[in-house]
Design a protein around this motif. Structure first.
Motif, PDB file in Angstrom:
ATOM      1  N   LEU A 262       0.812  -1.222   0.000  1.00 37.48           N
ATOM      2  CA  LEU A 262       0.000   0.000   0.000  1.00 37.48           C
ATOM      3  C   LEU A 262       0.847   1.275   0.000  1.00 37.48           C
ATOM      4  O   LEU A 262       0.348   2.360   0.293  1.00 37.48           O
ATOM      5  CB  LEU A 262      -0.947   0.013   1.203  1.00 37.48           C
ATOM      6  CG  LEU A 262      -1.956  -1.142   1.280  1.00 37.48           C
ATOM      7  CD1 LEU A 262      -2.696  -1.110   2.619  1.00 37.48           C
ATOM      8  CD2 LEU A 262      -2.926  -1.101   0.108  1.00 37.48           C
ATOM      9  N   GLY A 263       2.136   1.116  -0.273  1.00 38.13           N
ATOM     10  CA  GLY A 263       3.033   2.262  -0.233  1.00 38.13           C
ATOM     11  C   GLY A 263       3.353   2.744   1.165  1.00 38.13           C
ATOM     12  O   GLY A 263       4.020   3.760   1.341  1.00 38.13           O
ATOM     13  N   GLU A 264       2.897   2.003   2.175  1.00 39.98           N
ATOM     14  CA  GLU A 264       3.040   2.465   3.555  1.00 39.98           C
ATOM     15  C   GLU A 264       4.329   2.002   4.213  1.00 39.98           C
ATOM     16  O   GLU A 264       4.908   2.715   5.027  1.00 39.98           O
ATOM     17  CB  GLU A 264       1.844   1.994   4.375  1.00 39.98           C
ATOM     18  CG  GLU A 264       0.529   2.620   3.935  1.00 39.98           C
ATOM     19  CD  GLU A 264      -0.645   2.144   4.745  1.00 39.98           C
ATOM     20  OE1 GLU A 264      -0.535   1.093   5.413  1.00 39.98           O
ATOM     21  OE2 GLU A 264      -1.684   2.825   4.716  1.00 39.98           O
ATOM     22  N   SER A 265       4.787   0.785   3.903  1.00 43.34           N
ATOM     23  CA  SER A 265       5.997   0.244   4.517  1.00 43.34           C
ATOM     24  C   SER A 265       6.601  -0.812   3.608  1.00 43.34           C
ATOM     25  O   SER A 265       5.880  -1.498   2.869  1.00 43.34           O
ATOM     26  CB  SER A 265       5.672  -0.394   5.875  1.00 43.34           C
ATOM     27  OG  SER A 265       6.791  -1.119   6.382  1.00 43.34           O
ATOM     28  N   PHE A 266       7.915  -0.949   3.650  1.00 44.60           N
ATOM     29  CA  PHE A 266       8.574  -2.121   3.072  1.00 44.60           C
ATOM     30  C   PHE A 266       8.068  -3.371   3.801  1.00 44.60           C
ATOM     31  O   PHE A 266       7.593  -3.299   4.941  1.00 44.60           O
ATOM     32  CB  PHE A 266      10.091  -2.006   3.228  1.00 44.60           C
ATOM     33  CG  PHE A 266      10.536  -1.948   4.663  1.00 44.60           C
ATOM     34  CD1 PHE A 266      10.816  -3.097   5.383  1.00 44.60           C
ATOM     35  CD2 PHE A 266      10.631  -0.722   5.315  1.00 44.60           C
ATOM     36  CE1 PHE A 266      11.197  -3.044   6.715  1.00 44.60           C
ATOM     37  CE2 PHE A 266      11.021  -0.654   6.657  1.00 44.60           C
ATOM     38  CZ  PHE A 266      11.296  -1.816   7.349  1.00 44.60           C
ATOM     39  N   LEU A 290      15.495 -19.987   5.453  1.00 44.10           N
ATOM     40  CA  LEU A 290      16.384 -18.988   6.040  1.00 44.10           C
ATOM     41  C   LEU A 290      16.874 -17.956   5.028  1.00 44.10           C
ATOM     42  O   LEU A 290      17.768 -17.164   5.336  1.00 44.10           O
ATOM     43  CB  LEU A 290      17.570 -19.631   6.766  1.00 44.10           C
ATOM     44  CG  LEU A 290      17.206 -20.656   7.851  1.00 44.10           C
ATOM     45  CD1 LEU A 290      18.466 -21.104   8.585  1.00 44.10           C
ATOM     46  CD2 LEU A 290      16.184 -20.106   8.835  1.00 44.10           C
ATOM     47  N   GLU A 291      16.266 -17.904   3.847  1.00 44.70           N
ATOM     48  CA  GLU A 291      16.580 -16.852   2.877  1.00 44.70           C
ATOM     49  C   GLU A 291      15.586 -15.700   3.039  1.00 44.70           C
ATOM     50  O   GLU A 291      14.429 -15.907   3.413  1.00 44.70           O
ATOM     51  CB  GLU A 291      16.538 -17.399   1.454  1.00 44.70           C
ATOM     52  CG  GLU A 291      17.643 -18.407   1.185  1.00 44.70           C
ATOM     53  CD  GLU A 291      17.672 -18.887  -0.250  1.00 44.70           C
ATOM     54  OE1 GLU A 291      18.779 -19.214  -0.741  1.00 44.70           O
ATOM     55  OE2 GLU A 291      16.596 -18.944  -0.883  1.00 44.70           O
ATOM     56  N   SER A 292      16.058 -14.495   2.743  1.00 45.82           N
ATOM     57  CA  SER A 292      15.267 -13.287   2.990  1.00 45.82           C
ATOM     58  C   SER A 292      15.193 -12.402   1.758  1.00 45.82           C
ATOM     59  O   SER A 292      16.053 -12.473   0.872  1.00 45.82           O
ATOM     60  CB  SER A 292      15.875 -12.468   4.151  1.00 45.82           C
ATOM     61  OG  SER A 292      15.909 -13.218   5.344  1.00 45.82           O
ATOM     62  N   VAL A 293      14.166 -11.556   1.726  1.00 50.93           N
ATOM     63  CA  VAL A 293      14.002 -10.579   0.657  1.00 50.93           C
ATOM     64  C   VAL A 293      13.299  -9.360   1.233  1.00 50.93           C
ATOM     65  O   VAL A 293      12.497  -9.478   2.169  1.00 50.93           O
ATOM     66  CB  VAL A 293      13.194 -11.177  -0.517  1.00 50.93           C
ATOM     67  CG1 VAL A 293      11.784 -11.542  -0.088  1.00 50.93           C
ATOM     68  CG2 VAL A 293      13.166 -10.240  -1.719  1.00 50.93           C
ATOM     69  N   VAL A 294      13.609  -8.186   0.704  1.00 50.15           N
ATOM     70  CA  VAL A 294      12.922  -6.955   1.084  1.00 50.15           C
ATOM     71  C   VAL A 294      12.071  -6.498  -0.091  1.00 50.15           C
ATOM     72  O   VAL A 294      12.592  -6.286  -1.192  1.00 50.15           O
ATOM     73  CB  VAL A 294      13.921  -5.848   1.478  1.00 50.15           C
ATOM     74  CG1 VAL A 294      13.187  -4.523   1.727  1.00 50.15           C
ATOM     75  CG2 VAL A 294      14.699  -6.252   2.720  1.00 50.15           C
ATOM     76  N   VAL A 295      10.777  -6.361   0.137  1.00 48.97           N
ATOM     77  CA  VAL A 295       9.865  -5.833  -0.873  1.00 48.97           C
ATOM     78  C   VAL A 295       9.717  -4.340  -0.604  1.00 48.97           C
ATOM     79  O   VAL A 295       9.184  -3.940   0.437  1.00 48.97           O
ATOM     80  CB  VAL A 295       8.495  -6.529  -0.802  1.00 48.97           C
ATOM     81  CG1 VAL A 295       7.554  -5.968  -1.875  1.00 48.97           C
ATOM     82  CG2 VAL A 295       8.643  -8.037  -0.951  1.00 48.97           C
TER      83      VAL A 295
END
Length: 316
Positions: A262-266, A290-295
């Motif tokens: 919603l454009g509010e937070s990663f 245990l793998e990670s990603v930032v949207v």
């Protein structure tokens, strides 16, 4: 390298973890390491993006250049506000405490942040323990005296935990992790720690005690691990929240799980079991345990498919 102003991050960012040797570490985070690895910093402002148009840039550089697109409308400032770690505990960690924001600036200098954090237990051997808070009836004066005299274990409260438990630790809470735990930790972007007791290990330069500071910031706060029920496929389950972050568990099996920043937070996602396929902006990424990603906040809608369990941290 300079960051062109036109390259706002709108696609998922896969980061290079930072692994740290610790005297209390184990073998689960980096099995090929000849030394015990205690921590993997998987979402951190100094982690570099592994591939894509922002490969080689750090999360902090992208945050400073494009705060609205990466962090979202709920963010305050331009610094990436969270630090997410995985911890593998083969021995007791030191008994420690973190200051709040005001105390951090007073004791460590302007610009320093305090540290409120939360733990989610991923694996626990039978009878595994941690320390969180102090025993019932402890008053502030007695607690301060015990810290300065090196007798904090007279007041520390131990808890038995199991996989699925979550503990929210406000700044000022006494705490330590015990052997046999593998866990996820989300916290404010801060590495400011005051060590109260270190199980009589040698007080090396990197493991000194901080008794005066600890006595000043430790509170009589009592906390308790909160168990969670097994999630259902397609469910988003809130595990804990505070003014700094919300921690959720997501369960996927078959039907796609739809999400929207919603454009509010990663949204910072870490897979804890199974295999997750994340689709955003026409691009699909595959993530394993245990793998990670930032949207980024600007990514908007995305979908998650596969049979998986994942943790998601975001701004409240």
């Amino acid at each position: 390298m300079s960051l062109p102003s036109s390259t706002a991050p709108t696609r998922p960012l896969v980061l290079q973890p930072r692994f740290s040797q610790r005297v209390w570490g184990g073998t689960r985070l980096l099995p090929e390491s000849p030394t015990p690895i205690g921590e993997a910093w998987v979402v951190y402002e100094e982690n570099q993006v592994q591939f894509g148009p922002h490969a080689g840039y750090t999360l902090g550089e992208l945050s400073a250049a494009h705060p609205r697109e990466l962090l979202g409308r709920r963010a305050q400032g331009t610094r990436f506000p969270l630090l997410i770690k995985l911890l593998d505990c083969a021995e007791w960690l030191s008994v420690q405490v973190h200051p709040d924001d005001a105390q951090a600036q007073r004791l460590a200098g302007e610009g320093q942040l305090g540290k409120t954090e939360a733990w989610h237990i991923l694996e626990a051997v039978p009878g595994a323990e941690l320390i969180a808070g102090v025993r019932p009836g402890t008053d502030a004066k007695a607690l301060r005296t015990a810290i300065l005299a090196g007798r904090i274990m007279d007041y520390a409260e131990r808890h038995t935990v199991q996989a699925g438990d979550t503990v929210l630790m406000p700044a000022g809470t006494l705490h330590a992790l015990g052997p046999g735990l593998l866990l996820y930790e989300v916290q404010q972007t801060s590495d400011l720690t005051y060590r109260v007791y270190d199980w009589d290990r040698p007080a090396s330069a990197g493991r000194a005690l901080h008794l005066p500071e600890s006595a000043e910031v430790t509170t009589t706060t009592r906390v308790a691990p909160q168990p969670s029920t097994p999630g259902q496929p397609g469910e988003v389950q809130e595990l804990t929240r505070c003014p700094y972050f919300v921690l959720e568990r997501l369960v996927g099996e078959g039907t796609a799980l739809q999400a929207d920043t919603l454009g509010e937070s990663f949204h910072a996602l870490t897979v804890t079991a199974g295999e997750l396929h994340l689709t955003a902006g026409g691009e699909t990424l595959k993530l394993g345990p245990l793998e990670s990603v930032v949207v980024p906040a600007a990514a908007g809608t995305y979908s998650l498919t596969g049979t998986f369990q994942a943790l998601r941290s975001r701004l409240p």
